[in-house]
Write an enzyme that holds these catalytic residues in place. Structure first.
Site, PDB file in Angstrom:
ATOM      1  N   THR A 188       0.853  -1.188   0.000  1.00  0.00           N
ATOM      2  CA  THR A 188       0.000   0.000   0.000  1.00  0.00           C
ATOM      3  C   THR A 188       0.886   1.234   0.000  1.00  0.00           C
ATOM      4  O   THR A 188       2.029   1.193   0.430  1.00  0.00           O
ATOM      5  CB  THR A 188      -0.868   0.055   1.267  1.00  0.00           C
ATOM      6  OG1 THR A 188       0.016   0.034   2.390  1.00  0.00           O
ATOM      7  CG2 THR A 188      -1.802  -1.118   1.349  1.00  0.00           C
ATOM      8  N   GLU A 333      -5.731  -4.356  -0.797  1.00  0.00           N
ATOM      9  CA  GLU A 333      -6.070  -5.540  -0.014  1.00  0.00           C
ATOM     10  C   GLU A 333      -7.223  -6.338  -0.621  1.00  0.00           C
ATOM     11  O   GLU A 333      -7.554  -7.416  -0.124  1.00  0.00           O
ATOM     12  CB  GLU A 333      -6.445  -5.129   1.416  1.00  0.00           C
ATOM     13  CG  GLU A 333      -5.298  -4.519   2.222  1.00  0.00           C
ATOM     14  CD  GLU A 333      -5.150  -3.003   2.028  1.00  0.00           C
ATOM     15  OE1 GLU A 333      -5.641  -2.485   0.999  1.00  0.00           O
ATOM     16  OE2 GLU A 333      -4.550  -2.350   2.897  1.00  0.00           O
ATOM     17  N   LYS A 446     -17.540  10.904  14.993  1.00  0.00           N
ATOM     18  CA  LYS A 446     -18.240   9.945  15.858  1.00  0.00           C
ATOM     19  C   LYS A 446     -18.787  10.696  17.046  1.00  0.00           C
ATOM     20  O   LYS A 446     -18.069  11.030  17.972  1.00  0.00           O
ATOM     21  CB  LYS A 446     -17.273   8.840  16.280  1.00  0.00           C
ATOM     22  CG  LYS A 446     -16.733   8.037  15.088  1.00  0.00           C
ATOM     23  CD  LYS A 446     -15.466   7.273  15.401  1.00  0.00           C
ATOM     24  CE  LYS A 446     -14.871   6.635  14.156  1.00  0.00           C
ATOM     25  NZ  LYS A 446     -13.953   7.532  13.397  1.00  0.00           N
ATOM     26  N   TRP A 451     -22.828   8.529  13.689  1.00  0.00           N
ATOM     27  CA  TRP A 451     -21.798   9.033  12.806  1.00  0.00           C
ATOM     28  C   TRP A 451     -22.321  10.213  11.999  1.00  0.00           C
ATOM     29  O   TRP A 451     -23.439  10.184  11.492  1.00  0.00           O
ATOM     30  CB  TRP A 451     -21.353   7.928  11.835  1.00  0.00           C
ATOM     31  CG  TRP A 451     -20.376   6.987  12.484  1.00  0.00           C
ATOM     32  CD1 TRP A 451     -19.808   7.106  13.706  1.00  0.00           C
ATOM     33  CD2 TRP A 451     -19.854   5.789  11.908  1.00  0.00           C
ATOM     34  NE1 TRP A 451     -18.967   6.061  13.948  1.00  0.00           N
ATOM     35  CE2 TRP A 451     -18.972   5.239  12.869  1.00  0.00           C
ATOM     36  CE3 TRP A 451     -20.036   5.136  10.696  1.00  0.00           C
ATOM     37  CZ2 TRP A 451     -18.281   4.048  12.637  1.00  0.00           C
ATOM     38  CZ3 TRP A 451     -19.359   3.960  10.466  1.00  0.00           C
ATOM     39  CH2 TRP A 451     -18.477   3.420  11.431  1.00  0.00           C
TER      40      TRP A 451
END
Lengths: 556, 556
Positions: A188, A333, A446, A451
């Site tokens: 990554t 991934e 949060k 959220w």
């Protein structure tokens, strides 16, 4: 009772054997910069040259099964040969990202323990300065023209690609491998911390390549030509070279010619029906075509990934050039195909838009769930937001922990206790399975067990005429955990925070509205142009922002 | 180095979970005979009812993992539920072929050790007479209306499908299985000897279903509707129900209504874009449409398998109705997708015909080789003939040897020493991978180390105006091993063998020409209408044919 099926492993050698025989006449075309002289190679030739490369690597350079070989290359036929030969011979293809900062590039070469690096001559200026710190690199194979004097002081032996493979046998007795053996490695380009390595298996590459060709995804068949603009050092080029081996579509590769003029020429002369790219390349192409028109009528579909395609770009490509953008979502991934967006049937073109702007649907290989603020699974109702977690045979279950390790690393912020990948993306899923991403988990606010989407707030703020740009970040709050801070770049003059808050109040619930406001000169950005919110959060923490708080308690 | 990918098995439960959520609104439509009242069920409902069925089978009927459950059913939604529930719960779906002769049907029920049989009420007259010999069958589950009095004397307990599943939980905690576990069982309808069982694994079903959806194969996406005329007791309905779970295309199922009038009505009212069938059904449809036209314009593609589609039928469907036939080749042992035919790009419609008439290309999952008369591999040059052998993850490596066995049966005439399936089909492969089958291996004439195609000789003979029908069989020859015997049915009068031999000589080499000739009244046929050459060979061996030999040594 037991199955009577043959036990045949899904390996890259098998894919290569198929591609170079059944699709012997399909082609890999590498752009040379000259529209009259593209470089063409058939899949049969790719097969023979991959065998020659494998012989050279094994007999001359000592590459053995599980050796890691780095490639620092553009999109070209020789890179495709490395994609085939390395996994097929049991070695591991490690694609090195040309765009990584030098210290990260050195880090990943060391972490992967690359003993051999295949590099395009044009990239030597990037590699040469790193070599003094890379004592374990034993061989450098240079493909294409370049200034070899740059390697004059190198400890590693230097080889010319064509000379190295010339005259070697054009077939290779590919070893029998287990389909779970390692085949390729990508790191990554994490903006925080060291890059993390994902090791793909033969199985994951094969299954993912099948999915690429499935009708619901990119629907490739022999005879199609796809312009693979997505770099071959990004997530195995989204699986395109391996998928081409399976179904025989032709690959058109830009080499290092990624300028809009070259891309327009490639489309006009080679007439691909499909392209795969990040949105910015197509933004550039749109301008190029407006200034110097070309016939791009062959191109009907563009798969856009990496980041969402802005709606105006999507509409402009559609209306001006008949090019239909299909969103795909994924990450290193996830191999990367996580979703592809195809609207449900029977809709009018206008009704299709919300679906086209979504990230799309998950294929059967990718199981998904949304984990809400309190850690429970959220319903697929199109409005309940959660962090996306995925599971499947081409999804990572951990990171490569480096030479000598026997277990992958499984950091808790990236992998759930039951093994699912935590994507770090926050969004909703409709009852019919369409994913809409709204935030990165690290950017979501949060607040009191709920959220608040920073992206939604930013979009609404930027819809107000007095705002040029806006970024919303979370700041700590004793009572609610976090609360939103709106950072505004006014169009001109001073921002009227109360008016902006009222503007937001027309669309959002009271508890979602920011009470903290500040004015900034511009939104800080990362090297790839994304909002760099951690800079704003740090500035706030250091007291570097003048904050106005409109209401003491947003919930009252 | 090791792979960091998740280890997620490819199982039917996973496919069902995907299909019943992401494609919750896709449908299975079962024809009821009344165009105004088809029976429709969503994939979400199929998912819930499959769970209910699994609960009933486990809790009420004692079905455990690896239990074999027979289905004696038409193509309908309840059969789809059995396709889902049985493998997902770890049991084995054994589809019973309604067309098998009674003694073979009894044989396969005993050989598979079916303790439970799910049967359509309309099929009870077929099952009831068999039961006295089937002492180990403990439960019969009847779906749909039927004359239950037929089961009056049965030892087995009788259940009504809907009553059995009603009120049970609509979710099921599907067990974790290995992808190589057995999932389904089909027996061949071998004309010689006992039927042979092929046991599919979860892995083979999943990979094969992905291939069905791939763009080069049937290219299904959500929103498509496919009319699955191929019986669900033929090779898992060519993978269609399981492929539908993956990509969400709608299934249109004929139940027992296979008459041309019903098929035309289904197409006209339900408007499928695709159908899958054996050629004879479409021969019947063509006549039906000529007599009673319907709007079949929605139907654009028909995948034809089982036997080759005659060119006149292909052309008529194309020219009269815009329906394009795509050949597929396969067999019970190949799951069945062995090839699908899509011509290479860039050809004119006329140039496409030889490709459309071929069996098509192998997908990456199917490796192929041609083994010639002397046991060596033949080149892919479009003219060298050999027996087709195949290998791959959805190809059988043996036959189920019955309860208590620990190894599959691997008869030498069906499996090569290195594990490839010997298909019994003889043909050629072009350099670009197109298979053209010419003969069954048992019908080819093996003469002096070369093969003579009986089918080619028959085609040329029937092209002569004096011949109504012709069959060519191998007869023993001391010098050459075998030589061809031409069995001719004259159009009228007597056959002129010398003239026919000269006619063949215009197209064939001298050594390929039959020297043995006989006249017969008609060509004997099997129960499914194919030439029954073993009858002719037997008649010859018994001296029951009057043979004229034209030249003593064909090679001089």
């Amino acid at each position: 009772m037991f199955s009577t099926m043959q036990d045949v492993p899904l390996t890259v050698a098998r894919m290569l054997r198929h591609g170079s025989t059944i699709h012997a006449t399909s082609t890999v075309t590498t752009w040379t910069g000259d529209p009259a002289a593209p470089h063409r190679r058939t899949f049969a030739e790719i097969g023979r040259r991959s065998a020659q490369l494998a012989h050279a690597l094994r007999d001359e350079l000592g590459v053995t099964p599980r050796s890691v070989v780095g490639t620092l290359m553009w999109n070209n036929a020789e890179h495709v040969e490395a994609y085939c030969a390395l996994p097929a011979m049991g070695a591991v293809l490690h694609t090195l990202n040309l765009r990584l900062p030098a210290h990260q590039l050195r880090y990943v070469i060391q972490h992967a323990d690359d003993r051999v690096i295949i590099v395009n001559g044009s990239v030597l200026p990037l590699l040469a300065p790193l070599l003094p710190g890379l004592d374990r690199v034993e061989h450098i194979v240079v493909s294409g023209p370049g200034d070899l004097s740059l390697l004059a002081g190198a400890r590693a032996r230097v080889h010319a690609y064509e000379e190295l493979i010339a005259g070697r046998p054009t077939t290779y007795d590919w070893p029998q491998l287990d389909e779970r053996d390692p085949a390729a490695l990508c790191y990554t380009s994490g903006t925080t911390g060291d890059p993390k390595g994902t090791v793909y298996s033969h199985r994951s590459i094969h299954l993912h390549a099948m999915q690429v060709n499935m009708a619901e995804s990119m629907a490739f068949t022999a005879g199609d030509t796809s312009l693979a603009l997505v770099p071959m050092f990004h997530v195995l080029s989204w699986g395109m070279p391996h998928a081409a081996l399976l179904s025989g579509f032709n690959l058109l590769l830009p080499d290092r010619f990624l300028q809009p003029g070259h891309i327009a020429d490639m489309i006009a002369t080679e007439r691909p029906c499909h392209a795969a790219a990040v949105p910015t390349l197509f933004q550039g192409l749109l301008h190029e075509l407006a200034e110097r028109p070309r016939d791009v009528s062959a191109l009907t579909t563009v798969t856009i990934g990496g980041s969402a395609c802005p709606e105006p770009l999507m509409r402009a490509l559609d209306e001006r050039h008949g090019i239909r953008v299909a969103h795909a979502w994924g990450m290193t991934e996830t191999s990367p195909l996580g979703t592809t967006s195809q609207p449900p049937p029977g809709l009018t073109p206008e009704e299709e838009w919300p679906y086209r702007l979504s990230q799309g649907r998950f294929p059967a290989g990718v199981e998904a769930r949304l984990i809400g603020p309190d850690g429970t699974e959220m319903p697929w109702d199109g409005s309940s937001a959660g962090e996306l977690e995925v599971r499947g045979p081409w999804i990572a279950g951990g990171y490569w922990a480096g030479a000598g390790s026997t277990e992958p690393e499984r950091p808790a912020d990236r992998f759930s206790p039951d093994g699912w990948l935590r994507t770090g993306d926050v969004g909703t899923i409709t009852p019919d399975g369409y994913l809409r991403l709204t935030d990165r988990a690290k950017d979501v606010i949060k607040s009191g067990g709920e959220w608040i989407s920073s992206v939604e707030l930013e979009g609404l703020l930027m819809g107000h005429p007095s705002v040029r740009e806006a970024a919303v970040v979370a700041v700590p709050d004793e009572r609610w955990g976090e609360r939103p801070l709106a950072c505004v770049v006014p169009a001109d003059g001073e921002a009227d925070y109360a008016a902006l808050r009222d503007h937001l109040g027309e669309k959002l619930a009271r508890w979602q509205l920011p009470e903290h406001w500040t004015t900034i000169e511009e939104v800080p950005r990362t090297s790839v142009g994304k909002y760099d919110k951690k800079v704003l959060r740090a500035r706030y923490a250091e007291g570097g922002l003048t904050v106005t708080t409109l209401v003491p308690d947003p919930r009252q």
